[in-house]
Design a protein around this motif. Structure first.
Motif, PDB file in Angstrom:
ATOM      1  N   GLU A  98      72.995  63.799  54.118  1.00  0.00           N
ATOM      2  CA  GLU A  98      73.572  64.034  55.434  1.00  0.00           C
ATOM      3  C   GLU A  98      74.565  65.189  55.361  1.00  0.00           C
ATOM      4  OE1 GLU A  98      75.728  60.659  56.983  1.00  0.00           O
ATOM      5  OE2 GLU A  98      76.830  60.395  55.137  1.00  0.00           O
ATOM      6  N   THR A  99      74.680  65.911  56.460  1.00  0.00           N
ATOM      7  CA  THR A  99      75.634  67.017  56.532  1.00  0.00           C
ATOM      8  C   THR A  99      77.033  66.437  56.746  1.00  0.00           C
ATOM      9  OG1 THR A  99      75.454  67.240  58.925  1.00  0.00           O
ATOM     10  CG2 THR A  99      73.874  68.498  57.580  1.00  0.00           C
ATOM     11  N   SER A 100      78.038  67.259  56.556  1.00  0.00           N
ATOM     12  CA  SER A 100      79.405  66.770  56.779  1.00  0.00           C
ATOM     13  C   SER A 100      79.607  66.405  58.250  1.00  0.00           C
ATOM     14  CB  SER A 100      80.436  67.803  56.317  1.00  0.00           C
ATOM     15  OG  SER A 100      80.264  69.014  57.007  1.00  0.00           O
ATOM     16  N   LYS A 101      78.964  67.143  59.152  1.00  0.00           N
ATOM     17  CA  LYS A 101      79.055  66.833  60.584  1.00  0.00           C
ATOM     18  C   LYS A 101      78.420  65.466  60.876  1.00  0.00           C
ATOM     19  CE  LYS A 101      77.869  68.776  65.102  1.00  0.00           C
ATOM     20  NZ  LYS A 101      77.220  69.888  65.808  1.00  0.00           N
ATOM     21  N   GLU A 102      77.266  65.205  60.286  1.00  0.00           N
ATOM     22  CA  GLU A 102      76.600  63.907  60.470  1.00  0.00           C
ATOM     23  C   GLU A 102      77.445  62.781  59.879  1.00  0.00           C
ATOM     24  OE1 GLU A 102      71.892  65.185  60.339  1.00  0.00           O
ATOM     25  OE2 GLU A 102      72.995  64.987  58.447  1.00  0.00           O
ATOM     26  N   ARG A 103      78.061  63.047  58.725  1.00  0.00           N
ATOM     27  CA  ARG A 103      78.912  62.043  58.076  1.00  0.00           C
ATOM     28  C   ARG A 103      80.114  61.719  58.953  1.00  0.00           C
ATOM     29  NH1 ARG A 103      83.455  61.825  55.022  1.00  0.00           N
ATOM     30  NH2 ARG A 103      83.527  60.194  53.445  1.00  0.00           N
ATOM     31  N   ASP A 104      80.766  62.749  59.494  1.00  0.00           N
ATOM     32  CA  ASP A 104      81.927  62.542  60.360  1.00  0.00           C
ATOM     33  C   ASP A 104      81.542  61.722  61.589  1.00  0.00           C
ATOM     34  OD1 ASP A 104      83.453  63.968  58.572  1.00  0.00           O
ATOM     35  OD2 ASP A 104      83.456  65.824  59.764  1.00  0.00           O
ATOM     36  N   LYS A 105      80.405  62.039  62.174  1.00  0.00           N
ATOM     37  CA  LYS A 105      79.924  61.311  63.354  1.00  0.00           C
ATOM     38  C   LYS A 105      79.657  59.848  63.008  1.00  0.00           C
ATOM     39  CE  LYS A 105      76.282  61.251  66.819  1.00  0.00           C
ATOM     40  NZ  LYS A 105      74.953  60.760  66.694  1.00  0.00           N
ATOM     41  N   ARG A 106      78.986  59.612  61.869  1.00  0.00           N
ATOM     42  CA  ARG A 106      78.669  58.252  61.442  1.00  0.00           C
ATOM     43  C   ARG A 106      79.943  57.449  61.207  1.00  0.00           C
ATOM     44  NH1 ARG A 106      78.570  56.255  56.482  1.00  0.00           N
ATOM     45  NH2 ARG A 106      78.435  58.293  55.485  1.00  0.00           N
ATOM     46  N   LEU A 107      80.916  58.043  60.550  1.00  0.00           N
ATOM     47  CA  LEU A 107      82.168  57.337  60.269  1.00  0.00           C
ATOM     48  C   LEU A 107      82.946  57.037  61.551  1.00  0.00           C
ATOM     49  CD1 LEU A 107      83.317  59.141  57.009  1.00  0.00           C
ATOM     50  CD2 LEU A 107      82.315  56.855  57.247  1.00  0.00           C
ATOM     51  N   LYS A 108      82.923  57.965  62.489  1.00  0.00           N
ATOM     52  CA  LYS A 108      83.608  57.751  63.759  1.00  0.00           C
ATOM     53  C   LYS A 108      82.952  56.593  64.522  1.00  0.00           C
ATOM     54  CE  LYS A 108      85.024  60.007  68.015  1.00  0.00           C
ATOM     55  NZ  LYS A 108      84.966  61.203  68.843  1.00  0.00           N
ATOM     56  N   TRP A 110      81.224  54.164  63.223  1.00  0.00           N
ATOM     57  CA  TRP A 110      81.499  52.939  62.476  1.00  0.00           C
ATOM     58  C   TRP A 110      82.912  52.436  62.789  1.00  0.00           C
ATOM     59  CZ3 TRP A 110      79.396  48.990  60.363  1.00  0.00           C
ATOM     60  CH2 TRP A 110      80.085  48.198  59.452  1.00  0.00           C
ATOM     61  N   GLU A 111      83.857  53.342  62.847  1.00  0.00           N
ATOM     62  CA  GLU A 111      85.241  52.981  63.174  1.00  0.00           C
ATOM     63  C   GLU A 111      85.313  52.353  64.568  1.00  0.00           C
ATOM     64  OE1 GLU A 111      89.096  55.562  64.245  1.00  0.00           O
ATOM     65  OE2 GLU A 111      88.337  55.896  62.214  1.00  0.00           O
ATOM     66  N   GLN A 112      84.590  52.936  65.524  1.00  0.00           N
ATOM     67  CA  GLN A 112      84.566  52.383  66.881  1.00  0.00           C
ATOM     68  C   GLN A 112      83.933  51.001  66.895  1.00  0.00           C
ATOM     69  OE1 GLN A 112      82.475  55.488  68.947  1.00  0.00           O
ATOM     70  NE2 GLN A 112      84.330  56.669  69.363  1.00  0.00           N
ATOM     71  N   PHE A 113      82.877  50.834  66.140  1.00  0.00           N
ATOM     72  CA  PHE A 113      82.203  49.537  66.059  1.00  0.00           C
ATOM     73  C   PHE A 113      83.145  48.486  65.474  1.00  0.00           C
ATOM     74  CE2 PHE A 113      79.862  46.528  63.363  1.00  0.00           C
ATOM     75  CZ  PHE A 113      79.149  45.857  64.336  1.00  0.00           C
ATOM     76  N   CYS A 118      86.548  43.794  65.738  1.00  0.00           N
ATOM     77  CA  CYS A 118      87.845  43.196  65.396  1.00  0.00           C
ATOM     78  C   CYS A 118      88.595  42.787  66.655  1.00  0.00           C
ATOM     79  CB  CYS A 118      88.679  44.171  64.563  1.00  0.00           C
ATOM     80  SG  CYS A 118      88.058  44.377  62.895  1.00  0.00           S
ATOM     81  N   GLY A 119      88.513  43.609  67.687  1.00  0.00           N
ATOM     82  CA  GLY A 119      89.173  43.264  68.946  1.00  0.00           C
ATOM     83  C   GLY A 119      88.593  41.986  69.531  1.00  0.00           C
ATOM     84  N   LEU A 120      87.292  41.837  69.483  1.00  0.00           N
ATOM     85  CA  LEU A 120      86.640  40.629  69.972  1.00  0.00           C
ATOM     86  C   LEU A 120      87.058  39.435  69.136  1.00  0.00           C
ATOM     87  CD1 LEU A 120      84.573  39.192  71.779  1.00  0.00           C
ATOM     88  CD2 LEU A 120      82.807  39.850  70.119  1.00  0.00           C
ATOM     89  N   PHE A 121      87.099  39.623  67.809  1.00  0.00           N
ATOM     90  CA  PHE A 121      87.483  38.541  66.904  1.00  0.00           C
ATOM     91  C   PHE A 121      88.910  38.078  67.199  1.00  0.00           C
ATOM     92  CE2 PHE A 121      89.340  37.149  62.818  1.00  0.00           C
ATOM     93  CZ  PHE A 121      88.538  36.038  62.604  1.00  0.00           C
ATOM     94  N   VAL A 122      89.820  39.014  67.396  1.00  0.00           N
ATOM     95  CA  VAL A 122      91.217  38.674  67.693  1.00  0.00           C
ATOM     96  C   VAL A 122      91.295  37.908  69.010  1.00  0.00           C
ATOM     97  CG1 VAL A 122      93.473  39.646  68.299  1.00  0.00           C
ATOM     98  CG2 VAL A 122      92.217  40.525  66.323  1.00  0.00           C
ATOM     99  N   ARG A 123      90.561  38.362  70.032  1.00  0.00           N
ATOM    100  CA  ARG A 123      90.574  37.663  71.328  1.00  0.00           C
ATOM    101  C   ARG A 123      90.051  36.248  71.199  1.00  0.00           C
ATOM    102  NH1 ARG A 123      89.074  42.873  72.949  1.00  0.00           N
ATOM    103  NH2 ARG A 123      86.870  42.344  73.001  1.00  0.00           N
ATOM    104  N   VAL A 124      88.981  36.052  70.427  1.00  0.00           N
ATOM    105  CA  VAL A 124      88.427  34.713  70.228  1.00  0.00           C
ATOM    106  C   VAL A 124      89.431  33.838  69.502  1.00  0.00           C
ATOM    107  CG1 VAL A 124      86.639  33.401  69.013  1.00  0.00           C
ATOM    108  CG2 VAL A 124      86.015  35.437  70.324  1.00  0.00           C
ATOM    109  N   CYS A 125      90.101  34.368  68.505  1.00  0.00           N
ATOM    110  CA  CYS A 125      91.095  33.595  67.753  1.00  0.00           C
ATOM    111  C   CYS A 125      92.261  33.194  68.641  1.00  0.00           C
ATOM    112  CB  CYS A 125      91.590  34.384  66.544  1.00  0.00           C
ATOM    113  SG  CYS A 125      90.344  34.550  65.255  1.00  0.00           S
ATOM    114  N   VAL A 126      92.730  34.095  69.491  1.00  0.00           N
ATOM    115  CA  VAL A 126      93.838  33.793  70.394  1.00  0.00           C
ATOM    116  C   VAL A 126      93.442  32.672  71.345  1.00  0.00           C
ATOM    117  CG1 VAL A 126      95.227  34.700  72.311  1.00  0.00           C
ATOM    118  CG2 VAL A 126      94.933  36.049  70.222  1.00  0.00           C
ATOM    119  N   VAL A 127      92.233  32.731  71.897  1.00  0.00           N
ATOM    120  CA  VAL A 127      91.752  31.682  72.796  1.00  0.00           C
ATOM    121  C   VAL A 127      91.687  30.350  72.070  1.00  0.00           C
ATOM    122  CG1 VAL A 127      89.739  30.878  74.102  1.00  0.00           C
ATOM    123  CG2 VAL A 127      90.500  33.256  74.326  1.00  0.00           C
ATOM    124  N   CYS A 128      91.186  30.351  70.838  1.00  0.00           N
ATOM    125  CA  CYS A 128      91.095  29.113  70.050  1.00  0.00           C
ATOM    126  C   CYS A 128      92.463  28.517  69.785  1.00  0.00           C
ATOM    127  CB  CYS A 128      90.358  29.363  68.732  1.00  0.00           C
ATOM    128  SG  CYS A 128      88.606  29.690  68.941  1.00  0.00           S
TER     129      CYS A 128
END
Length: 133
Positions: A98-108, A110-113, A118-128
């Motif tokens: 992969e090119t560095s541009k493709e790598r940067d896009k993939r990592l970004k 992944w970070e968003q995912f 994690c945000g969903l997990f935290v919300r579920v834990c707070v509700v519990c």
């Protein structure tokens, strides 16, 4: 590795499929391993997920399995694509870096995912916790 025991399948997939559904790699690998298992013992199946020709390799325990696989799968249709099956020449490398541009896009992405999960997990834990109080 004895290259006479290795089959190269082309046009198995479109690389762009994996952008939307990375788990598809495992599904394709499982499907191909099962199908190729009809011809002999499959030792290894490698998907070159970045290769523009949709390439994967299948290594058989015996060369007879590889021969039978080529005979059965060459020019056969799979998921709307006509496959090309041949024995590996022992030299051609199918890895695509992969090119560095493709790598940067993939990592970004992944970070968003991870942030969304994690945000969903935290919300579920707070509700519990609130329900337990």
């Amino acid at each position: 590795m004895n290259y006479e025991k290795v089959v190269i399948l082309k046009h198995v997939f479109d690389c762009k499929q994996f952008e939307d559904n990375p788990t598809l790699i495992n599904d394709i690998k499982e499907d191909i391993t099962t199908e190729c298992g009809k011809f002999g013992t499959v030792k290894k199946c490698v998907i070159y997920d970045r290769h523009p020709e949709g390439v994967l390799s299948v290594a058989f325990k015996e060369f007879e399995g590889a021969d039978a696989c080529v005979q059965a799968l060459d020019r056969r249709w799979f998921d709307g694509r006509q496959l090309s099956a041949s024995q590996w020449d022992g030299h051609t490398q199918y890895d695509v870096e992969e090119t560095s541009k493709e790598r940067d896009k993939r990592l970004k992405e992944w970070e968003q995912f991870i942030s969304s999960v994690c945000g969903l997990f935290v919300r579920v834990c707070v509700v519990c916790v609130c329900m337990c109080l």
